[in-house]
Structure formats: C-alpha cells, structure tokens
Scaffold this active site. Structure first.
Site, PDB file in Angstrom:
ATOM      1  N   HIS A  39      17.357  20.899  36.116  1.00 22.20           N
ATOM      2  CA  HIS A  39      16.422  20.497  37.161  1.00 22.20           C
ATOM      3  C   HIS A  39      16.158  21.592  38.188  1.00 22.20           C
ATOM      4  CE1 HIS A  39      15.717  16.308  36.091  1.00 22.20           C
ATOM      5  NE2 HIS A  39      16.935  16.345  35.591  1.00 22.20           N
ATOM      6  N   ASP A  43      10.915  19.970  36.418  1.00 23.56           N
ATOM      7  CA  ASP A  43      10.896  18.646  37.033  1.00 23.56           C
ATOM      8  C   ASP A  43      11.174  17.594  35.965  1.00 23.56           C
ATOM      9  OD1 ASP A  43      10.386  16.375  38.481  1.00 23.56           O
ATOM     10  OD2 ASP A  43       8.403  16.972  39.152  1.00 23.56           O
TER      11      ASP A  43
END
Length: 58
Positions: A39, A43
C-alpha cells in the site's frame, strides 16, 4: 537497480461448491484468488479493480 515488487496474485485450486443459480441450489466450480499489495506503492482500489477484471474474465 530493480524496482520493488508491488503485488502478488495467488490462485487456489478449482473446487465444486454449492451456490444459488437462478433461484435454485446448484453446484459450480469455484476458485479463490488472493491479492497482496504494497500500500505504499499502490491504492487498494486499484487492486479491487484488478480482481474485478479477473472475475469477469474467468
């Protein structure tokens, strides 16, 4: 220098599972797909779009 890996996709084996088909209980082949993503580089929404595309293709 190689860039870091962003994601890994894992596919389980195909197994027959009960499911509802047209309002009736039926048996369909099902496979589990798992996505692990960094992450810091991507996204979670991008991963969700990818898994949706895989679902439609399969």
């Amino acid at each position: 220098m190689d860039p870091p890996q962003v994601a890994l996709v894992g596919f389980g084996r195909v197994v027959d599972r009960p499911c509802v088909v047209g309002g009736l209980l039926g048996v369909r082949p099902v496979v589990t797909v798992t996505l692990s993503a960094d992450h810091r580089a991507t996204d979670g929404a991008v991963g969700a779009h990818y898994l949706t595309a895989v679902d439609h293709l399969l």
